[in-house]
Design a protein around this motif. Structure first.
Motif, PDB file in Angstrom:
ATOM      1  N   ARG A   7       0.836  -1.209   0.000  1.00 41.84           N
ATOM      2  CA  ARG A   7       0.000   0.000   0.000  1.00 41.84           C
ATOM      3  C   ARG A   7       0.867   1.255   0.000  1.00 41.84           C
ATOM      4  NH1 ARG A   7      -3.421   3.785  -1.257  1.00 41.84           N
ATOM      5  NH2 ARG A   7      -4.085   5.096   0.482  1.00 41.84           N
ATOM      6  N   PHE A   8       1.966   1.226   0.774  1.00 40.52           N
ATOM      7  CA  PHE A   8       2.901   2.350   0.837  1.00 40.52           C
ATOM      8  C   PHE A   8       3.491   2.633  -0.549  1.00 40.52           C
ATOM      9  CE2 PHE A   8       7.224   4.022   1.627  1.00 40.52           C
ATOM     10  CZ  PHE A   8       6.919   5.114   2.430  1.00 40.52           C
ATOM     11  N   LEU A   9       3.955   1.564  -1.223  1.00 37.86           N
ATOM     12  CA  LEU A   9       4.531   1.736  -2.556  1.00 37.86           C
ATOM     13  C   LEU A   9       3.503   2.257  -3.550  1.00 37.86           C
ATOM     14  CD1 LEU A   9       6.735  -1.472  -2.837  1.00 37.86           C
ATOM     15  CD2 LEU A   9       7.555   0.895  -2.873  1.00 37.86           C
ATOM     16  N   GLU A  10       2.287   1.757  -3.459  1.00 37.91           N
ATOM     17  CA  GLU A  10       1.229   2.206  -4.367  1.00 37.91           C
ATOM     18  C   GLU A  10       0.963   3.697  -4.176  1.00 37.91           C
ATOM     19  OE1 GLU A  10      -3.583   1.482  -4.999  1.00 37.91           O
ATOM     20  OE2 GLU A  10      -2.410   0.099  -3.772  1.00 37.91           O
ATOM     21  N   THR A  11       0.948   4.139  -2.926  1.00 35.54           N
ATOM     22  CA  THR A  11       0.704   5.547  -2.635  1.00 35.54           C
ATOM     23  C   THR A  11       1.822   6.432  -3.182  1.00 35.54           C
ATOM     24  OG1 THR A  11      -0.524   4.979  -0.628  1.00 35.54           O
ATOM     25  CG2 THR A  11       0.309   7.226  -0.793  1.00 35.54           C
ATOM     26  N   VAL A  12       3.082   6.008  -2.982  1.00 33.27           N
ATOM     27  CA  VAL A  12       4.218   6.807  -3.450  1.00 33.27           C
ATOM     28  C   VAL A  12       4.257   6.840  -4.977  1.00 33.27           C
ATOM     29  CG1 VAL A  12       6.728   7.013  -3.455  1.00 33.27           C
ATOM     30  CG2 VAL A  12       5.535   6.391  -1.345  1.00 33.27           C
ATOM     31  N   ARG A  13       3.978   5.708  -5.618  1.00 37.87           N
ATOM     32  CA  ARG A  13       3.967   5.687  -7.091  1.00 37.87           C
ATOM     33  C   ARG A  13       2.881   6.608  -7.645  1.00 37.87           C
ATOM     34  NH1 ARG A  13       4.746  -0.428  -6.775  1.00 37.87           N
ATOM     35  NH2 ARG A  13       6.967  -0.751  -7.212  1.00 37.87           N
ATOM     36  N   ALA A  14       1.716   6.581  -7.034  1.00 40.34           N
ATOM     37  CA  ALA A  14       0.623   7.439  -7.493  1.00 40.34           C
ATOM     38  C   ALA A  14       0.979   8.914  -7.293  1.00 40.34           C
ATOM     39  CB  ALA A  14      -0.667   7.101  -6.741  1.00 40.34           C
ATOM     40  N   ALA A  15       1.646   9.224  -6.178  1.00 38.89           N
ATOM     41  CA  ALA A  15       2.041  10.605  -5.915  1.00 38.89           C
ATOM     42  C   ALA A  15       3.087  11.073  -6.924  1.00 38.89           C
ATOM     43  CB  ALA A  15       2.589  10.723  -4.492  1.00 38.89           C
ATOM     44  N   ALA A  16       4.049  10.191  -7.251  1.00 37.00           N
ATOM     45  CA  ALA A  16       5.072  10.544  -8.235  1.00 37.00           C
ATOM     46  C   ALA A  16       4.443  10.777  -9.602  1.00 37.00           C
ATOM     47  CB  ALA A  16       6.126   9.446  -8.316  1.00 37.00           C
ATOM     48  N   ALA A  17       3.476   9.949  -9.972  1.00 38.44           N
ATOM     49  CA  ALA A  17       2.793  10.128 -11.257  1.00 38.44           C
ATOM     50  C   ALA A  17       2.023  11.438 -11.277  1.00 38.44           C
ATOM     51  CB  ALA A  17       1.842   8.954 -11.499  1.00 38.44           C
ATOM     52  N   LEU A  18       1.465  11.808 -10.137  1.00 37.37           N
ATOM     53  CA  LEU A  18       0.729  13.074 -10.041  1.00 37.37           C
ATOM     54  C   LEU A  18       1.665  14.256 -10.259  1.00 37.37           C
ATOM     55  CD1 LEU A  18      -1.982  14.471  -9.318  1.00 37.37           C
ATOM     56  CD2 LEU A  18      -1.221  14.439  -6.933  1.00 37.37           C
ATOM     57  N   ARG A  19       2.855  14.177  -9.697  1.00 36.95           N
ATOM     58  CA  ARG A  19       3.833  15.267  -9.852  1.00 36.95           C
ATOM     59  C   ARG A  19       4.310  15.384 -11.296  1.00 36.95           C
ATOM     60  NH1 ARG A  19       5.827  20.112  -8.028  1.00 36.95           N
ATOM     61  NH2 ARG A  19       8.053  20.278  -8.436  1.00 36.95           N
ATOM     62  N   ARG A  20       4.481  14.245 -11.967  1.00 41.89           N
ATOM     63  CA  ARG A  20       5.045  14.257 -13.312  1.00 41.89           C
ATOM     64  C   ARG A  20       4.007  14.502 -14.394  1.00 41.89           C
ATOM     65  NH1 ARG A  20       9.947  10.070 -13.812  1.00 41.89           N
ATOM     66  NH2 ARG A  20      11.118  10.750 -12.003  1.00 41.89           N
ATOM     67  N   ARG A  21       2.741  14.292 -14.093  1.00 42.00           N
ATOM     68  CA  ARG A  21       1.723  14.370 -15.135  1.00 42.00           C
ATOM     69  C   ARG A  21       1.665  15.732 -15.825  1.00 42.00           C
ATOM     70  NH1 ARG A  21      -2.791  12.766 -12.359  1.00 42.00           N
ATOM     71  NH2 ARG A  21      -2.031  10.636 -12.552  1.00 42.00           N
ATOM     72  N   PRO A  22       1.657  16.850 -15.110  1.00 41.54           N
ATOM     73  CA  PRO A  22       1.581  18.130 -15.815  1.00 41.54           C
ATOM     74  C   PRO A  22       2.758  18.381 -16.726  1.00 41.54           C
ATOM     75  CG  PRO A  22       1.092  18.394 -13.486  1.00 41.54           C
ATOM     76  CD  PRO A  22       1.631  17.014 -13.669  1.00 41.54           C
ATOM     77  N   ARG A  23       3.964  17.920 -16.296  1.00 41.25           N
ATOM     78  CA  ARG A  23       5.150  18.181 -17.113  1.00 41.25           C
ATOM     79  C   ARG A  23       5.220  17.269 -18.323  1.00 41.25           C
ATOM     80  NH1 ARG A  23       7.520  17.816 -12.219  1.00 41.25           N
ATOM     81  NH2 ARG A  23       8.804  16.048 -12.848  1.00 41.25           N
ATOM     82  N   SER A  24       4.655  16.063 -18.224  1.00 40.83           N
ATOM     83  CA  SER A  24       4.778  15.113 -19.325  1.00 40.83           C
ATOM     84  C   SER A  24       4.068  15.606 -20.573  1.00 40.83           C
ATOM     85  CB  SER A  24       4.224  13.750 -18.904  1.00 40.83           C
ATOM     86  OG  SER A  24       2.836  13.840 -18.618  1.00 40.83           O
ATOM     87  N   ALA A  25       3.072  16.467 -20.382  1.00 41.96           N
ATOM     88  CA  ALA A  25       2.364  17.012 -21.537  1.00 41.96           C
ATOM     89  C   ALA A  25       3.188  18.069 -22.249  1.00 41.96           C
ATOM     90  CB  ALA A  25       1.032  17.627 -21.090  1.00 41.96           C
ATOM     91  N   LEU A  26       4.218  18.581 -21.551  1.00 45.65           N
ATOM     92  CA  LEU A  26       5.002  19.675 -22.116  1.00 45.65           C
ATOM     93  C   LEU A  26       6.380  19.226 -22.570  1.00 45.65           C
ATOM     94  CD1 LEU A  26       4.187  22.385 -19.417  1.00 45.65           C
ATOM     95  CD2 LEU A  26       3.112  22.099 -21.648  1.00 45.65           C
ATOM     96  N   THR A  27       6.811  18.038 -22.089  1.00 45.10           N
ATOM     97  CA  THR A  27       8.159  17.582 -22.425  1.00 45.10           C
ATOM     98  C   THR A  27       8.092  16.193 -23.021  1.00 45.10           C
ATOM     99  OG1 THR A  27       8.500  16.553 -20.275  1.00 45.10           O
ATOM    100  CG2 THR A  27       9.088  18.879 -20.469  1.00 45.10           C
TER     101      THR A  27
END
Length: 432
Positions: free
Chosen positions: A125-145
Motif C-alpha cells: 500500500r505504501f509503494l502504491e501511494t508513493v507511485r501514485a504521488a510521483a505520477a501526479l507530480r510528473r503528469r503536468p510536465r509530461s504534456a510539455l516535455t
C-alpha cells in the motif's frame, strides 16, 4: 543500478524526500523505496527539508506531522505543509502519521496534501501511494516535455525562500501572503543584506502576474533615471517593476515616474530603501502615496533571535549538498561567535560565512575558527593601500560574484546590480 530498475537511468527515477525525525522509520522507507527504483533523501526536521529542497529536485515529499517530543496534534506538519504549498503550489506532499490518526490526515489533505500513509504501513500500500504521488507530480510536465523525467523538475528556488521562526519574520510572511495576490504597491525598508530584494521576488512570484519582474537600481542613475524608467516600465508591462533605493530618485525622474505609472496601470510597483519612513521626506507627496500602499520592514539579524542559528545551519547544509560534502555539525563556540559578532552584511554576510566555512574547513566539526573574519595577507597589509586599478578591481569583483553563485549568470548579475547582457560584456572583457 538499483534492484527493481530495468533500463531506467538514475535521472529517470522518481525522487522522494522523507521528512521525519525517527531514524528507524527513515531506514525502513529507504530500503523499501530504493529497492523499488526510487531515489531517496531524508530530512530530520522541516528546517532541514528546506536545505534539501533548495539543493536537489524531488517528486514526492513524505511528511511526518509531529516532531516535538510528545506532540500529537500535527501542528508542526500543518505549518510546514502550508509553507511548502505557498512556495510551490505543485508540490506533492503525502503525510505520514501514526499518533495523529485518520482525522488529522484527512484534514491535511484538505490543506493541500495529496494523500496520507498510516504508521506502521503496509509495504504494498505504501509503494502504491508513493507511485501514485510521483505520477501526479510528473503528469503536468509530461504534456510539455518528451520525457517527463525527474530532471525536468527544478529544485526549490533558494532565491525565493524566506526562512525564520522569529515573530518579525512570521509577520513578514503573513504580510506577503496577504499582499502578493493583489496589485498593491509595496515599499520595503531594511538595511543592506536583510532581504528586501528577496521579499520583492517572493511577492512577484506569488502574484500570478504574467509579466516579468524588472529591477532598476536608482543609485547612481542621476539625471538619466527618467530615460531608464521609460525602458524599465516598458519591460515590466503586465508584471512588476522593482525600484531599488527609491529615495535616490531625482526630482525630474519623480515626475516622469508618476506620468509613466498613470499610463501603465498594469505595472505593479515594489520599491526598496535602506532608510526608514522619515528618510523619504524628500520625495513628492503624490509619488510617496503611490509607493507605500503597503509598507514592510525587513528586520536585522539582531532582532531575529534564534533565526541566526537556524539560518546558519540551513546555509551549511545547502552548501554541503551543493559541493558534494557531508554536512558538518556546528560546535557551540561557532554559534556563540556568530551570535556575539555577527558577520557584516546581515543575512547575505551570514550566507557567505557559511559557504566559506564549508569550502575551507578540514575538520569534522565547524568551530569558531571557521567563522573568524579573514584578515588581509602579508602582501596586502604591507601595501597599506587598496588596489585602485579599476580594471583589476572590476575583474576581481565579477570573478568573485560568478564563483559565489556557481557561475549562475542571472544570480551573479543580480548581486552586482547588472543586467545579464552587461555582465556578459564584462566577462568577455576580462576573459571570464
Amino acid at each position: 543500478m538499483a534492484q527493481g530498475l530495468s533500463s531506467e537511468t538514475a535521472e529517470d527515477r522518481a525522487r522522494v524526500l522523507f521528512v521525519d525525525d525517527d531514524p528507524d522509520v527513515l531506514t525502513s522507507a529507504q530500503v523499501l523505496l530504493e529497492r523499488n527504483g526510487f531515489g531517496f533523501a531524508v530530512a530530520r526536521s522541516p528546517a532541514e527539508a528546506w536545505s534539501v529542497l533548495a539543493a536537489q529536485p524531488v517528486d514526492v515529499i513524505l511528511l511526518d506531522l509531529n516532531f516535538a517530543r510528545g506532540a500529537t496534534s500535527g501542528a508542526e506538519g500543518f505549518a510546514w505543509l502550508a509553507e511548502i504549498r505557498a512556495h510551490d503550489p505543485e508540490a506533492v506532499v503525502v503525510v505520514v502519521t501514526g499518533h495523529s490518526g485518520v482525522n488529522v490526515a484527512v484534514a491535511a489533505m484538505k490543506a493541500g496534501a495529496a494523500d496520507f500513509v498510516m504508521k506502521p504501513w503496509n509495504n504494498p500500500r505504501f509503494l502504491e501511494t508513493v507511485r501514485a504521488a510521483a505520477a501526479l507530480r510528473r503528469r503536468p510536465r509530461s504534456a510539455l516535455t518528451a520525457t517527463g523525467s525527474a530532471q525536468d523538475a527544478p529544485a526549490l528556488d533558494e532565491d525565493l525562500l524566506i526562512l525564520g521562526d522569529s515573530a518579525p519574520m512570521r509577520r513578514l510572511r503573513d504580510l506577503i501572503a496577504r499582499v502578493a495576490p493583489t496589485g498593491a504597491a509595496v515599499l520595503l525598508h531594511g538595511e543592506a543584506g536583510t532581504g528586501k530584494d528577496l521579499a520583492a521576488r517572493v511577492i512577484h512570484a506569488r502574484s500570478g502576474r504574467p509579466g516579468e519582474l524588472v529591477r532598476l537600481d536608482i543609485r547612481g542613475l542621476g539625471e538619466i533615471a527618467a530615460g531608464a524608467l521609460d525602458v524599465a516600465i516598458g519591460q515590466a508591462r503586465g508584471g512588476t517593476l522593482l525600484l531599488d533605493e527609491i529615495a535616490d530618485l531625482s526630482p525630474a525622474a519623480e515626475a516622469r515616474l508618476l506620468a509613466l505609472l498613470e499610463a501603465a496601470p498594469d505595472v505593479r510597483l515594489i520599491s526598496t530603501t535602506r532608510r526608514r519612513a522619515e528618510g523619504l521626506a524628500g520625495l513628492r507627496d503624490d509619488l510617496l502615496a503611490r509607493l507605500n500602499t503597503v509598507e514592510a520592514v525587513l528586520p536585522p539579524l539582531a532582532a531575529r533571535g534564534e533565526d541566526l542559528e537556524l539560518l546558519l545551519e540551513h546555509f551549511i547544509r545547502l552548501f554541503a549538498r551543493r559541493y558534494g560534502r557531508a554536512p558538518k555539525p556546528l560546535d557551540s563556540s561557532a554559534i556563540d561567535l556568530v551570535k556575539t559578532q555577527p558577520p557584516p552584511g546581515q543575512v547575505r554576510g551570514l550566507r557567505q560565512f557559511a559557504e566559506r566555512a564549508v569550502v575551507l574547513s578540514d575538520d569534522d566539526v565547524l568551530t569558531a575558527a571557521d567563522f573568524a573574519v579573514p584578515t588581509p595577507g602579508p602582501s596586502v597589509a604591507a601595501a597599506g593601500a587598496p588596489d585602485l586599478n579599476l580594471a583589476r578591481s572590476e575583474r576581481t569583483i565579477v570573478e568573485a560574484a560568478l564563483k559565489r553563485h556557481g557561475h549562475n549568470v542571472t544570480r551573479a548579475a543580480r548581486e552586482l546590480g547588472l543586467t545579464r547582457a552587461a555582465l556578459y560584456r564584462r566577462m568577455v572583457k576580462h576573459g571570464l
